[in-house]
Design an enzyme around this catalytic site. Structure first.
Site, PDB file in Angstrom:
ATOM      1  N   CYS A   1       0.604  -1.295   0.081  1.00 52.35           N
ATOM      2  CA  CYS A   1      -0.013   0.161  -0.001  1.00 52.35           C
ATOM      3  C   CYS A   1       0.968   1.257   0.171  1.00 52.35           C
ATOM      4  CB  CYS A   1      -0.939  -0.134   1.183  1.00 52.35           C
ATOM      5  SG  CYS A   1      -2.320  -1.222   1.234  1.00 52.35           S
TER       6      CYS A   1
HETATM    7  N1  LIG Z   1      -3.156  -5.202   1.344  1.00 49.95           N
HETATM    8  C1  LIG Z   1      -3.453  -4.050   2.473  1.00 49.95           C
HETATM    9  O1  LIG Z   1      -3.002  -4.099   3.457  1.00 49.95           O
HETATM   10  C2  LIG Z   1      -4.618  -3.008   2.188  1.00 49.95           C
HETATM   11  C3  LIG Z   1      -4.983  -2.155   3.256  1.00 49.95           C
HETATM   12  C4  LIG Z   1      -6.016  -1.324   2.743  1.00 49.95           C
HETATM   13  C5  LIG Z   1      -6.467  -1.283   1.710  1.00 49.95           C
HETATM   14  N2  LIG Z   1      -6.155  -1.899   0.549  1.00 49.95           N
HETATM   15  C6  LIG Z   1      -6.346  -1.617  -0.780  1.00 49.95           C
HETATM   16  O2  LIG Z   1      -7.355  -2.568  -1.137  1.00 49.95           O
HETATM   17  C7  LIG Z   1      -7.351  -2.984  -2.374  1.00 49.95           C
HETATM   18  C8  LIG Z   1      -7.131  -4.630  -2.435  1.00 49.95           C
HETATM   19  O3  LIG Z   1      -5.698  -4.962  -2.047  1.00 49.95           O
HETATM   20  P1  LIG Z   1      -5.129  -6.302  -1.350  1.00 49.95           P
HETATM   21  O4  LIG Z   1      -3.932  -6.272  -0.876  1.00 49.95           O
HETATM   22  O5  LIG Z   1      -6.329  -7.164  -1.093  1.00 49.95           O
HETATM   23  O6  LIG Z   1      -5.008  -6.846  -3.294  1.00 49.95           O
HETATM   24  P2  LIG Z   1      -4.776  -8.424  -3.581  1.00 49.95           P
HETATM   25  O7  LIG Z   1      -3.830  -8.244  -4.792  1.00 49.95           O
HETATM   26  O8  LIG Z   1      -4.408  -9.337  -2.441  1.00 49.95           O
HETATM   27  O9  LIG Z   1      -5.976  -9.085  -4.123  1.00 49.95           O
HETATM   28  C9  LIG Z   1      -6.900  -8.488  -5.183  1.00 49.95           C
HETATM   29  C10 LIG Z   1      -7.875  -9.784  -5.727  1.00 49.95           C
HETATM   30  O10 LIG Z   1      -8.613  -9.268  -6.652  1.00 49.95           O
HETATM   31  C11 LIG Z   1      -8.716 -10.520  -7.418  1.00 49.95           C
HETATM   32  N3  LIG Z   1      -9.142  -9.890  -8.952  1.00 49.95           N
HETATM   33  C12 LIG Z   1      -8.347  -9.447 -10.050  1.00 49.95           C
HETATM   34  N4  LIG Z   1      -9.345  -8.973 -10.746  1.00 49.95           N
HETATM   35  C13 LIG Z   1     -10.581  -9.483 -10.687  1.00 49.95           C
HETATM   36  C14 LIG Z   1     -11.940  -9.464 -11.015  1.00 49.95           C
HETATM   37  N5  LIG Z   1     -11.963  -8.897 -12.402  1.00 49.95           N
HETATM   38  N6  LIG Z   1     -12.755  -9.949 -10.513  1.00 49.95           N
HETATM   39  C15 LIG Z   1     -12.536 -10.742  -9.308  1.00 49.95           C
HETATM   40  N7  LIG Z   1     -11.432 -10.540  -8.744  1.00 49.95           N
HETATM   41  C16 LIG Z   1     -10.324 -10.130  -9.266  1.00 49.95           C
HETATM   42  C17 LIG Z   1      -7.088 -11.056  -7.543  1.00 49.95           C
HETATM   43  O11 LIG Z   1      -7.098 -12.157  -8.167  1.00 49.95           O
HETATM   44  C18 LIG Z   1      -6.764 -10.967  -6.228  1.00 49.95           C
HETATM   45  O12 LIG Z   1      -7.067 -12.234  -5.561  1.00 49.95           O
HETATM   46  C19 LIG Z   1      -6.286  -2.262  -3.081  1.00 49.95           C
HETATM   47  O13 LIG Z   1      -6.809  -1.306  -3.532  1.00 49.95           O
HETATM   48  C20 LIG Z   1      -5.434  -1.808  -1.892  1.00 49.95           C
HETATM   49  O14 LIG Z   1      -4.710  -0.758  -1.908  1.00 49.95           O
HETATM   50  C21 LIG Z   1      -4.963  -3.010   0.743  1.00 49.95           C
END
Ligand SMILES: NC(=O)c1ccc[n+]([C@@H]2O[C@H](COP(=O)([O-])OP(=O)(O)OC[C@H]3O[C@@H](n4cnc5c(N)ncnc54)[C@H](O)[C@@H]3O)[C@@H](O)[C@H]2O)c1
Length: 461
Positions: A304
């Site tokens: 992030c």
């Molecule tokens: N990881 C963190 O600590 C955190 C904390 C707060 C906010 N965020 C935000 O949350 C969001 C997600 O982050 P994350 O770390 O969970 O990402 P991640 O990469 O772990 O997960 C994203 C998921 O989305 C899936 N995906 C991609 N395209 C898709 C589609 N068309 N339909 C359904 N699924 C699909 C991927 O296969 C993956 O499993 C980002 O915007 C990030 O900035 C993350």
């Protein structure tokens, strides 16, 4: 009043959950006291990654019915078998315990037909120019739109992914309207609900947040989210869509700034022979400052902070602003991990052919995530200087191996200890139990136990 037209999902009896589920949140107590109603909702979550899966599992624990959607069939299969596709403390247990409340699918039609609210939790990674890649969010918005076309009932779309101000209104809204042929505010609701969880303690953070932010396009969406989050006892901040988006960026930028700030002070302290942790403790007692995020070391990483800072900087420039502080925050952080190599070379001047133990590859303890890990630039530099790298991490070796297959991965921390020098890059608990006597240790994470080493150097102390 139930915000849905499905009275069976609402109950006037706040004790209903307690009969069926193990409740450990103080929030339920206050709910009982206030005798408010409970709404158990049908939710779908697009993107079963760190945020989506934790969100889904926690909402399932709270009694809601959850359908996770992902394009990754392996993840879907694992979730349906009660297994977590990623390492996050407590997540595996939730997926097993609340298995009856959570299922996973690649079928958007099934998920949308069987839910009233969809959270968008897909990734928003950086592009090479620093701006953020909205392709996953667009693809999900399109898919939701197509499915809503077939659905008669009102549905709420909630953006949880981190997106720049204006994205929910100017990107998600028109895509959903275009593909559904429906009108926001009338046929479907729209909201932005940023997530603040920290990997490693994500389940705890989700269930015990400092605050919940909800930005809503319309009243009905606000009522639904108020009801969904009613069981939480923290403040609920209600804002516009764009303010909700900006709160997330501003929070991350501020936290990253705090760390880069203390690292700059730490570099100064190191030269002056001052212990930065004593300084941080003294500063932190000032309640205007606070002690959190004042642990100096080798810098911030993760999925992030780096991408959010880069996106904010690129966006500011696009708007004609010069984000001087944010640029320096990133610059300090880019240089910080190399401080550990600088210190290593005081004791092992020539790295060619020398065996260097790397302790910790995850960007922080409690996760297998190596995105933005400080271990990445450090291992790169070690290899460029001809060192032989022996690495160990209790959870993140598989992920690191995909990027650096050429280094040696040890089966235990003890194994990695037998090297010419050891670098501590992640503060895993198990590193505290090792015997560092007789070793050369350069510590990037302030591990008290490692101070017993024959030669010990802290990066900012
Ligand atoms: N990881 C963190 O600590 C955190 C904390 C707060 C906010 N965020 C935000 O949350 C969001 C997600 O982050 P994350 O770390 O969970 O990402 P991640 O990469 O772990 O997960 C994203 C998921 O989305 C899936 N995906 C991609 N395209 C898709 C589609 N068309 N339909 C359904 N699924 C699909 C991927 O296969 C993956 O499993 C980002 O915007 C990030 O900035 C993350």
């Amino acid at each position: 009043m139930c915000p849905f037209n499905y009275p069976d999902t609402c109950t006037g009896d706040p004790n209903r959950r307690e009969e069926n589920y193990e409740i450990d949140l103080h929030a339920y107590q206050s709910l009982n006291e206030s005798r408010g109603y409970v709404v158990l909702m049908n939710l779908s979550i697009a993107g079963a990654g760190y945020v989506g899966l934790v969100t889904g599992a926690c909402f399932a624990k709270l009694g809601n019915r959850v359908i996770c959607m992902d394009i990754d069939e392996m993840k879907i299969d694992m979730i349906n078998r009660g297994l977590s596709p990623l390492y996050e403390e407590g997540l595996g247990e939730l997926l097993i315990t609340y298995r009856d409340n959570i299922e996973a699918t690649t079928d958007y039609g099934y998920a949308l037909r069987n839910s009233d609210v969809t959270f968008i939790c897909v990734g928003t990674p950086s592009k090479s120019d620093g701006s953020f890649d909205l392709s996953f969010v667009r693809a999900v918005a399109e898919e939701i739109g197509k499915q809503l076309k077939e659905k008669e009932e009102w549905h709420l779309v909630v953006v949880k992914s981190t997106v720049l101000p204006g994205t929910t209104r100017d990107v998600v809204l028109p895509i959903v309207e275009k593909h559904s042929g429906k009108r926001v505010g009338r046929d479907f609701g729209l909201a932005m609900n940023p997530e603040f969880l920290r990997e490693g303690v994500a389940v705890k953070d989700f269930l015990e947040p400092d605050r919940i932010v909800i930005g809503c396009y319309d009243e009905r969406s606000r009522d639904v989210l108020r009801a969904l989050y009613k069981v939480f006892s923290c403040p609920i901040v209600e804002t516009s869509l764009s303010a909700a988006e900006m709160i997330k960026y501003a929070s991350n930028a501020f936290l990253a700034t705090k760390i880069s700030f203390i690292n700059e002070i730490g570099n100064l302290c190191k030269r002056a022979g001052v212990d930065t942790y004593e300084v941080a403790d003294g500063m932190g007692l000032d309640e205007r400052i606070g002690r959190a995020f004042l642990d100096s070391g080798i810098g911030w990483g993760g999925s992030c902070f780096p991408k959010d800072l880069h996106a904010l900087i690129a966006w500011a420039q696009e708007l004609g602003e010069n984000p001087r502080i944010l640029e320096r925050v990133v610059e300090v952080n880019d240089l910080q991990p190399l401080k550990i190599i600088e210190l290593l070379k005081r004791h092992v001047p020539l790295l060619t052919g020398r065996v260097i133990g790397v302790f910790g590859l995850a960007f922080k303890p409690g996760t297998d995530d190596v995105r933005g890990s400080r271990a990445l630039p450090i291992v790169k530099q070690l290899l460029e200087e001809g060192a032989i790298v022996k690495a160990y991490d209790p959870e993140a070796m598989e992920n690191f191996k995909k990027l650096y297959p050429q280094i040696e991965y040890c089966s235990s921390a003890e194994d990695a200890l037998s090297s010419d020098a050891v670098l501590i890059l992640t503060r895993w608990e198990e590193f505290r139990k090792l015997d560092y006597k007789g070793k050369v240790v350069i510590d990037g994470r302030r591990l008290e136990e490692a101070k017993k080493a024959k030669i010990y150097e802290g990066v900012c102390w």
